[in-house]
Scaffold this motif. Structure first.
Motif, short mmCIF file in Angstrom:
data_model
loop_
_atom_site.label_atom_id
_atom_site.label_comp_id
_atom_site.label_asym_id
_atom_site.label_seq_id
_atom_site.Cartn_x
_atom_site.Cartn_y
_atom_site.Cartn_z
N THR A 35 0.80 -1.16 -0.01
CA THR A 35 0.03 0.16 -0.10
C THR A 35 0.89 1.11 0.15
N ALA A 36 1.80 1.13 0.90
CA ALA A 36 3.00 2.49 1.02
C ALA A 36 3.53 2.56 -0.48
N ARG A 37 4.17 1.49 -1.15
CA ARG A 37 4.52 1.99 -2.41
C ARG A 37 3.53 2.58 -3.44
N LEU A 38 2.27 2.21 -3.39
CA LEU A 38 1.20 2.71 -4.48
C LEU A 38 0.75 4.08 -3.82
N ALA A 39 0.78 4.36 -2.25
CA ALA A 39 0.35 5.84 -2.10
C ALA A 39 1.45 6.73 -2.39
N ARG A 40 2.66 6.24 -2.18
CA ARG A 40 3.91 7.01 -2.94
C ARG A 40 3.66 7.44 -4.32
N GLU A 41 3.34 6.69 -5.08
CA GLU A 41 3.29 6.90 -6.47
C GLU A 41 2.11 7.83 -6.73
N ALA A 42 1.01 7.80 -5.74
CA ALA A 42 0.01 8.64 -5.98
C ALA A 42 0.15 10.08 -5.52
N GLY A 43 1.58 10.42 -4.75
CA GLY A 43 1.69 11.49 -4.07
C GLY A 43 1.11 11.65 -2.67
N LEU A 44 0.93 10.32 -1.96
CA LEU A 44 0.25 10.45 -0.69
C LEU A 44 1.59 10.36 0.38
N GLN A 45 1.40 10.80 1.41
CA GLN A 45 2.24 10.59 2.71
C GLN A 45 2.10 9.28 3.31
N ASN A 46 3.09 8.50 3.80
CA ASN A 46 2.96 7.41 4.52
C ASN A 46 3.40 7.57 6.01
N VAL A 47 2.40 7.08 7.17
CA VAL A 47 2.85 7.20 8.39
C VAL A 47 2.78 5.98 9.12
N LEU A 48 3.89 5.52 9.85
CA LEU A 48 3.62 4.23 10.47
C LEU A 48 3.47 4.98 12.13
N VAL A 49 2.49 4.36 12.86
CA VAL A 49 2.36 4.50 14.15
C VAL A 49 2.77 3.01 14.90
N THR A 50 3.83 2.78 15.53
CA THR A 50 4.51 1.35 15.78
C THR A 50 5.12 1.40 16.93
N ASN A 51 5.28 0.16 17.52
CA ASN A 51 6.07 -0.09 18.67
C ASN A 51 7.31 -0.38 18.33
N GLY A 52 7.83 -0.22 17.09
CA GLY A 52 9.22 -0.37 16.55
C GLY A 52 9.84 -1.73 16.93
N TYR A 53 9.10 -2.70 17.31
CA TYR A 53 9.67 -3.99 17.47
C TYR A 53 9.80 -4.85 16.17
N ALA A 54 10.96 -4.36 15.32
CA ALA A 54 11.13 -5.09 14.19
C ALA A 54 12.50 -5.28 13.88
N LYS A 55 12.80 -6.26 12.97
CA LYS A 55 14.09 -6.47 12.77
C LYS A 55 14.88 -5.54 11.59
N GLU A 56 16.04 -5.54 11.41
CA GLU A 56 16.63 -4.30 10.61
C GLU A 56 16.23 -4.36 9.26
N GLU A 57 16.42 -5.65 8.72
CA GLU A 57 16.24 -5.68 7.37
C GLU A 57 14.83 -5.38 6.82
N PRO A 58 13.65 -5.87 7.45
CA PRO A 58 12.43 -5.48 7.07
C PRO A 58 12.30 -4.04 7.21
N LEU A 59 12.60 -3.39 8.31
CA LEU A 59 12.62 -2.05 8.39
C LEU A 59 13.45 -1.09 7.42
N LYS A 60 14.32 -1.60 6.99
CA LYS A 60 15.01 -0.87 6.01
C LYS A 60 14.54 -0.84 4.64
N LYS A 61 13.96 -2.18 4.35
CA LYS A 61 13.18 -2.36 2.85
C LYS A 61 11.80 -1.38 3.16
N LEU A 62 11.25 -1.15 4.14
CA LEU A 62 10.23 -0.29 4.17
C LEU A 62 10.46 1.02 4.45
#
Length: 332
Positions: A143-170
């Motif tokens: 969804t975030a990739r499509l939103a970026r193409e449409a000129g929309l902003q993407n926001v995450l409200v998160t606990n931040g409990y993620a591994k580094e590779e997925p984080l950096k890909k997103l």
């Protein structure tokens, strides 16, 4: 059902999930800690792709993001599942329950956000919120990739409990994050959230170099509100960037916690301590408008006035204080 990202098959028939620090090894027919990633025939699937449990057109300040498109609206979407078990969870009905959901595919979500603009509403994008967005990873990524193409902003409200590779890909598709730093000791995370502190610190440190970041800490009386712990948190943020906005939120009894609400005096003490080293500090769940405002860190003049979710930009000239010219870190 949608095949998950970030996993591998083990020789013993288990699949190993590599999305978050839990690192679940999952038997065929079983789910991971988050309840939304399941091993089916030695393939890991995500069960919540396109499943929306909650949605609303929210003020940006509700995320809370105070220095990102202030006064604007954002389409907010949530799903089910979480990789922590916080005893004070605010959204436990969807994070740990089994609520009804509706189906909303990525393009439909983007179209819905764009429709708000067509109606003349100041909707600037999509927020992935309410439940833990990293447990909705595949949907958020698409969804975030499509939103970026449409000129929309993407926001995450998160606990931040993620591994580094997925984080950096997103992250290339994310414009802003509000990251919950639940407390500032590993003991607090282990005993109250069934997690660890270090991965959250890493997420904040990586994300703040690539997108707008604000931090929220819920102060729970007697557990994470000591002056020593607040000082360590403040020193850490100041060492990264004193312009990172920090929100201290007042705890009220919820879910499994029945402690009394955080004393008002504790909230104000944290506010004053943080303002010694940080430029933008706010108090939430308190009902004190003066601690929700943005002030110039140099001259002290009012920059943004807030009352509830009503926001008025009063002291900006471009990206600087109208009174003294001090640069003010605000995006949008």
């Amino acid at each position: 059902m949608h095949e998950a990202m970030f996993w591998h098959k083990k020789d013993n028939g288990l699949v190993f999930c590599e999305l978050c620090p839990k690192g679940c090894s999952i038997k065929d027919g079983h789910r991971g800690f988050c309840r939304v990633r399941e091993n089916r025939g030695d393939v890991l699937y995500t069960l919540n792709y396109g499943k929306v449990s909650s949605y609303a057109l929210d003020p940006m300040e509700k995320k809370p993001l105070y220095h990102f498109y202030p006064g604007n609206l954002i389409l907010s979407l949530g799903t089910v599942g979480c990789n922590l078990r916080c005893g004070f969870c605010q959204n436990w009905q969807i994070a740990h329950g089994d609520p009804n959901t509706l189906k909303l595919l990525p393009k439909e979500a983007v179209d819905l956000a764009l429709e708000q603009r067509d109606k003349g509403l100041p909707c600037v994008g999509i927020a992935y919120t309410y439940s833990e967005p990293f447990m909705w990873y595949e949907y958020v990524y698409d969804t975030a990739r499509l939103a970026r193409e449409a000129g929309l902003q993407n926001v995450l409200v998160t606990n931040g409990y993620a591994k580094e590779e997925p984080l950096k890909k997103l992250l290339p598709y994310i414009d802003a994050m509000n990251i919950d730093v639940k407390g500032f000791t590993d003991k607090y995370y282990k005993e109250n959230c069934v997690g660890r502190l270090a991965p959250v610190i890493r997420t904040v440190e990586i994300a703040q170099r690539q997108c707008h970041v604000e931090i929220t800490t819920l102060l729970v009386p007697g557990l994470n509100d000591s002056p020593e712990e607040i000082r360590e948190l403040v020193d850490w943020v100041a060492g990264m960037n004193p312009d990172i906005p920090v929100h201290f939120s007042r705890y009220f009894p919820n879910y499994k916690f029945d402690l009394p609400p955080t004393p008002v005096e504790t909230m104000h003490r944290a506010y004053e301590m943080a303002r010694e080293k940080l430029n933008y500090v706010f108090l939430g769940n308190l009902g004190d408008p003066s601690t929700q405002n943005t002030y110039c860190p140099r001259c002290g003049k009012l920059i943004i006035k807030r009352g509830g979710y009503q926001t008025e930009v009063v002291g900006l000239a471009g990206q600087a204080c109208r009174e003294c010219g001090q640069a003010i870190k605000i995006k949008g």
